[in-house]
Design an enzyme around this catalytic site. Sequence first.
Site, PDB file in Angstrom:
ATOM      1  N   LYS A  86       0.424   5.298  -6.210  1.00  0.00           N
ATOM      2  CA  LYS A  86      -0.575   5.403  -7.286  1.00  0.00           C
ATOM      3  C   LYS A  86      -1.378   6.690  -7.152  1.00  0.00           C
ATOM      4  O   LYS A  86      -1.576   7.418  -8.116  1.00  0.00           O
ATOM      5  CB  LYS A  86      -1.498   4.186  -7.210  1.00  0.00           C
ATOM      6  CG  LYS A  86      -2.819   4.390  -7.867  1.00  0.00           C
ATOM      7  CD  LYS A  86      -3.844   3.425  -7.369  1.00  0.00           C
ATOM      8  CE  LYS A  86      -4.619   3.920  -6.187  1.00  0.00           C
ATOM      9  NZ  LYS A  86      -5.553   2.913  -5.670  1.00  0.00           N
ATOM     10  N   CYS A 110       0.834  -1.199   0.000  1.00  0.00           N
ATOM     11  CA  CYS A 110       0.000   0.000   0.000  1.00  0.00           C
ATOM     12  C   CYS A 110       0.873   1.254   0.000  1.00  0.00           C
ATOM     13  O   CYS A 110       0.667   2.164  -0.799  1.00  0.00           O
ATOM     14  CB  CYS A 110      -0.915  -0.004   1.223  1.00  0.00           C
ATOM     15  SG  CYS A 110      -1.860   1.502   1.382  1.00  0.00           S
ATOM     16  N   TYR A 167      -9.528  -2.573 -11.454  1.00  0.00           N
ATOM     17  CA  TYR A 167      -9.307  -1.214 -10.966  1.00  0.00           C
ATOM     18  C   TYR A 167      -7.885  -0.729 -11.185  1.00  0.00           C
ATOM     19  O   TYR A 167      -7.662   0.437 -11.514  1.00  0.00           O
ATOM     20  CB  TYR A 167      -9.730  -1.091  -9.502  1.00  0.00           C
ATOM     21  CG  TYR A 167      -8.755  -1.587  -8.463  1.00  0.00           C
ATOM     22  CD1 TYR A 167      -7.892  -0.707  -7.826  1.00  0.00           C
ATOM     23  CD2 TYR A 167      -8.707  -2.925  -8.093  1.00  0.00           C
ATOM     24  CE1 TYR A 167      -7.013  -1.144  -6.842  1.00  0.00           C
ATOM     25  CE2 TYR A 167      -7.839  -3.370  -7.109  1.00  0.00           C
ATOM     26  CZ  TYR A 167      -6.981  -2.482  -6.492  1.00  0.00           C
ATOM     27  OH  TYR A 167      -6.109  -2.902  -5.535  1.00  0.00           O
ATOM     28  N   CYS A 169      -1.516   1.859  -3.034  1.00  0.00           N
ATOM     29  CA  CYS A 169      -2.398   3.010  -2.795  1.00  0.00           C
ATOM     30  C   CYS A 169      -1.680   4.360  -2.853  1.00  0.00           C
ATOM     31  O   CYS A 169      -2.115   5.273  -3.555  1.00  0.00           O
ATOM     32  CB  CYS A 169      -3.056   2.899  -1.424  1.00  0.00           C
ATOM     33  SG  CYS A 169      -3.325   1.248  -0.810  1.00  0.00           S
ATOM     34  N   HIS A 200     -25.337  22.868  -0.100  1.00  0.00           N
ATOM     35  CA  HIS A 200     -25.582  23.460  -1.408  1.00  0.00           C
ATOM     36  C   HIS A 200     -24.559  24.544  -1.717  1.00  0.00           C
ATOM     37  O   HIS A 200     -24.199  25.296  -0.817  1.00  0.00           O
ATOM     38  CB  HIS A 200     -26.999  24.051  -1.397  1.00  0.00           C
ATOM     39  CG  HIS A 200     -27.415  24.569  -2.730  1.00  0.00           C
ATOM     40  ND1 HIS A 200     -27.769  23.728  -3.771  1.00  0.00           N
ATOM     41  CD2 HIS A 200     -27.518  25.837  -3.188  1.00  0.00           C
ATOM     42  CE1 HIS A 200     -28.084  24.476  -4.819  1.00  0.00           C
ATOM     43  NE2 HIS A 200     -27.942  25.753  -4.493  1.00  0.00           N
TER      44      HIS A 200
HETATM   45  C1  LIG Z   1      -1.297  -0.822  -7.687  1.00  0.00           C
HETATM   46  C2  LIG Z   1      -2.079  -1.108  -6.428  1.00  0.00           C
HETATM   47  C3  LIG Z   1      -2.983  -0.191  -5.966  1.00  0.00           C
HETATM   48  C4  LIG Z   1      -3.699  -0.432  -4.813  1.00  0.00           C
HETATM   49  N1  LIG Z   1      -4.585   0.506  -4.402  1.00  0.00           N
HETATM   50  C5  LIG Z   1      -5.294   0.306  -3.283  1.00  0.00           C
HETATM   51  C6  LIG Z   1      -6.191   1.298  -2.813  1.00  0.00           C
HETATM   52  O1  LIG Z   1      -6.350   2.350  -3.426  1.00  0.00           O
HETATM   53  N2  LIG Z   1      -6.855   1.042  -1.670  1.00  0.00           N
HETATM   54  C7  LIG Z   1      -6.692  -0.132  -0.958  1.00  0.00           C
HETATM   55  O2  LIG Z   1      -7.319  -0.312   0.083  1.00  0.00           O
HETATM   56  N3  LIG Z   1      -5.858  -1.092  -1.397  1.00  0.00           N
HETATM   57  C8  LIG Z   1      -5.160  -0.900  -2.527  1.00  0.00           C
HETATM   58  N4  LIG Z   1      -4.280  -1.859  -2.950  1.00  0.00           N
HETATM   59  C9  LIG Z   1      -4.192  -3.118  -2.189  1.00  0.00           C
HETATM   60  C10 LIG Z   1      -3.328  -2.950  -0.933  1.00  0.00           C
HETATM   61  O3  LIG Z   1      -2.089  -2.409  -1.273  1.00  0.00           O
HETATM   62  C11 LIG Z   1      -3.158  -4.307  -0.249  1.00  0.00           C
HETATM   63  O4  LIG Z   1      -4.426  -4.866  -0.015  1.00  0.00           O
HETATM   64  C12 LIG Z   1      -2.428  -4.188   1.087  1.00  0.00           C
HETATM   65  O5  LIG Z   1      -1.178  -3.566   0.931  1.00  0.00           O
HETATM   66  C13 LIG Z   1      -2.232  -5.600   1.683  1.00  0.00           C
HETATM   67  O6  LIG Z   1      -1.502  -5.524   2.878  1.00  0.00           O
HETATM   68  P1  LIG Z   1      -0.731  -6.809   3.441  1.00  0.00           P
HETATM   69  O7  LIG Z   1      -0.306  -6.453   4.817  1.00  0.00           O
HETATM   70  O8  LIG Z   1      -1.532  -8.009   3.242  1.00  0.00           O
HETATM   71  O9  LIG Z   1       0.524  -7.008   2.509  1.00  0.00           O
HETATM   72  P2  LIG Z   1       1.625  -5.999   1.976  1.00  0.00           P
HETATM   73  O10 LIG Z   1       1.270  -4.593   2.237  1.00  0.00           O
HETATM   74  O11 LIG Z   1       1.880  -6.400   0.575  1.00  0.00           O
HETATM   75  O12 LIG Z   1       2.899  -6.311   2.876  1.00  0.00           O
HETATM   76  C14 LIG Z   1       3.590  -7.497   2.777  1.00  0.00           C
HETATM   77  C15 LIG Z   1       5.039  -7.246   3.145  1.00  0.00           C
HETATM   78  O13 LIG Z   1       5.679  -8.489   3.337  1.00  0.00           O
HETATM   79  C16 LIG Z   1       6.988  -8.405   2.816  1.00  0.00           C
HETATM   80  N5  LIG Z   1       7.465  -9.758   2.555  1.00  0.00           N
HETATM   81  C17 LIG Z   1       7.078 -10.626   1.594  1.00  0.00           C
HETATM   82  N6  LIG Z   1       7.707 -11.794   1.735  1.00  0.00           N
HETATM   83  C18 LIG Z   1       8.518 -11.664   2.814  1.00  0.00           C
HETATM   84  C19 LIG Z   1       9.429 -12.529   3.473  1.00  0.00           C
HETATM   85  N7  LIG Z   1       9.611 -13.786   3.072  1.00  0.00           N
HETATM   86  N8  LIG Z   1      10.133 -12.042   4.539  1.00  0.00           N
HETATM   87  C20 LIG Z   1       9.964 -10.770   4.986  1.00  0.00           C
HETATM   88  N9  LIG Z   1       9.095  -9.931   4.403  1.00  0.00           N
HETATM   89  C21 LIG Z   1       8.377 -10.365   3.336  1.00  0.00           C
HETATM   90  C22 LIG Z   1       6.841  -7.555   1.572  1.00  0.00           C
HETATM   91  O14 LIG Z   1       8.073  -6.971   1.226  1.00  0.00           O
HETATM   92  C23 LIG Z   1       5.807  -6.532   2.040  1.00  0.00           C
HETATM   93  O15 LIG Z   1       6.427  -5.395   2.561  1.00  0.00           O
HETATM   94  C24 LIG Z   1      -3.531  -1.632  -4.090  1.00  0.00           C
HETATM   95  C25 LIG Z   1      -2.609  -2.580  -4.547  1.00  0.00           C
HETATM   96  C26 LIG Z   1      -1.886  -2.318  -5.699  1.00  0.00           C
HETATM   97  C27 LIG Z   1      -0.894  -3.337  -6.181  1.00  0.00           C
END
Ligand SMILES: Cc1cc2nc3c(=O)[nH]c(=O)nc-3n(C[C@H](O)[C@H](O)[C@H](O)COP(=O)(O)OP(=O)(O)OC[C@H]3O[C@@H](n4cnc5c(N)ncnc54)[C@H](O)[C@@H]3O)c2cc1C
Length: 578
Positions: A127, A119, A254, A124, A543
């Site tokens: 972008k 994100c 999206y 997010c 308004h």
């Molecule tokens: C282009 C784009 C636009 C988006 N826009 C939006 C938006 O406008 N609004 C919204 O709500 N969501 C949006 N999203 C989705 C949002 O970014 C994700 O849903 C959110 O970041 C998920 O969080 P997470 O904690 O699951 O994983 P992530 O935020 O992906 O975090 C996972 C972390 O784990 C780390 N990692 C991976 N493997 C390992 C490992 N083996 N050891 C140590 N670290 C590791 C990665 O480096 C990463 O930092 C967007 C996604 C994309 C790709």
Amino acid sequence: MAAHATLPFSCSSTLQTLSRTLSPRGALQLRLPSLAALPRLARAPRPCRRHVSASAAAAPNGASAEGEYDYDLFTIGAGSGGVRASRFASTFYGARVATCEMPFATVASEVHGGLGGTCVLRGCVPKKLLVYGSKYSHEFEESHNFGWTYETEPKHDWSTLIANKNTELQRLVGIYRNILNNAGVTLIEGRGKIVDPHTVSVNGKLYTAKNILIGVGGRPSMPDIPGIEHAIDSDAALDLPSKPEKIAIVGGGYIALEFAGIFNGLKSEVHVFIRQKKVLRGFDEEVRDFIGEQISLRGITFHTEQTPEAVTKSNDGLLSLKTNKETIGGFSHVMFATGRRPNTKNLGLEEVGVAMDKNGAIVVDEYSRTSVDSIWAVGDVTNRVNLTPVALMEGGAFAKTVFGNEPTKPDYRHTLSFLLQTIIDLTIMWILIVSLWITMFDRAIPSAVFSQPPIGQVGLTEEQAIEEYGDVDVFVANFRPLKATLSGLPDRVLMKIIVCATTNKVVGVHMCGDDAPEIIQGIAIAVKAGLTKQDFDATIGVHPTAAEEFVTMRNATRKIRKKSADQVESKDEVVTKQ
Ligand SMILES: Cc1cc2nc3c(=O)[nH]c(=O)nc-3n(C[C@H](O)[C@H](O)[C@H](O)COP(=O)(O)OP(=O)(O)OC[C@H]3O[C@@H](n4cnc5c(N)ncnc54)[C@H](O)[C@@H]3O)c2cc1C
């Protein structure tokens, strides 16, 4: 006079709002737990507290005694879900927490790492900064009839935008480092791999923990077609050395639409290739039609019902995209926005027995526990609802469950009552019913598409509401906003309220037009609170705004009566908003 310095443009949202940005319904697929996981749902997990007796601690997570582990919690991945869970576990519940994350690299590689995760670094936030940057061209166009003239055409410098964006991302990485530091979470830099149910290895060093949380997120996935190595994904598109002259974007979700808007705004020639007839599968059909028209009017070319077959590179370096229907060449870039897959490769999951589905997503129960008792997973890696606020909610619920002595399920909808919680405990049958119910209500999660114009929505689409309630009243306003009456541009706004005719409750609200994501956040409170159309009608409008239309739509555009088999249709006039 530098025109851009003095124009009264209203790109006024601050960065504080970015962390709260929501994305579209295209991503809203709440997966039911696998049948194998279902029996586990019948019981709330026993919380794992720091100061418990050895015998009590042994039960939920296979631990024998507290002091045997380096940490109470080891989180792999410091993205939205991982940071939230680590911080809450440490700050609110006194757990000893460590997290590992890879260093942030802006260069495309397999997994790029970085505190804050997708994100903040590849989703997010960057972008939306690019969306802000690209919106000015439309605003320059709008400004002429408001009296603005420029001696020369405004020019855009891509490298300034990218450099400033990257500076901001570095600042945010620092903020995340402070957040973890202030919360007393130990940060270990490197790639984590699970060695056994209580051990994680990072850079060859072993760390033990009573609980392991997987929050590794996902990454872009591209089809395996000839020449795919010439194409870019969304990670790379956020960091191109130069602005595309002519770009093909494959995908109708999206992310594809948001990037199409960015590059179109920055004056690239943009072609979007979609498999279906319309973009944004799963969205309200009227919204899908409307956004398709509005985007086309801004100069983006759609190629519908096309499946990509190959990318080729000619001697002059330009790319061609071959689909089942045509081959188009002359592209400086071909981008695939064709979905994402969980980062579960080489994480040691198979070896330790963590169950995954066929797409590599970790299967969890309603408390985010995997098939291995001491291992939990939150966020995109579980492919439930892939949005930042949802990953945050899952991370918080996990911390409360495991360390707060309060089993807590992430609340994907507005009212999972205590009564139903009790019913869950009775039989597996009830679990299935409740799971289906939750699936229906996942739509109470508001979301947005930062296309140009943007979309905001909460609740059911018209089609879903008819399917669910039968008798539905639909209120639609499709109008030319006040600004467009002077700008002369063909911009329109679509606003839509969907009401269950039997209860009069508002079950869905959709908007496409300027500021829709900002407006829908407020409307989402009303929908979550279960307000009726009368409540909307009784609210005084602000308004003159476009948003006031949500409280002034008096006559139903369509009254659909499937249940009573008495379908009446009426059409509202299309109005010009004054
Ligand atoms: C282009 C784009 C636009 C988006 N826009 C939006 C938006 O406008 N609004 C919204 O709500 N969501 C949006 N999203 C989705 C949002 O970014 C994700 O849903 C959110 O970041 C998920 O969080 P997470 O904690 O699951 O994983 P992530 O935020 O992906 O975090 C996972 C972390 O784990 C780390 N990692 C991976 N493997 C390992 C490992 N083996 N050891 C140590 N670290 C590791 C990665 O480096 C990463 O930092 C967007 C996604 C994309 C790709």
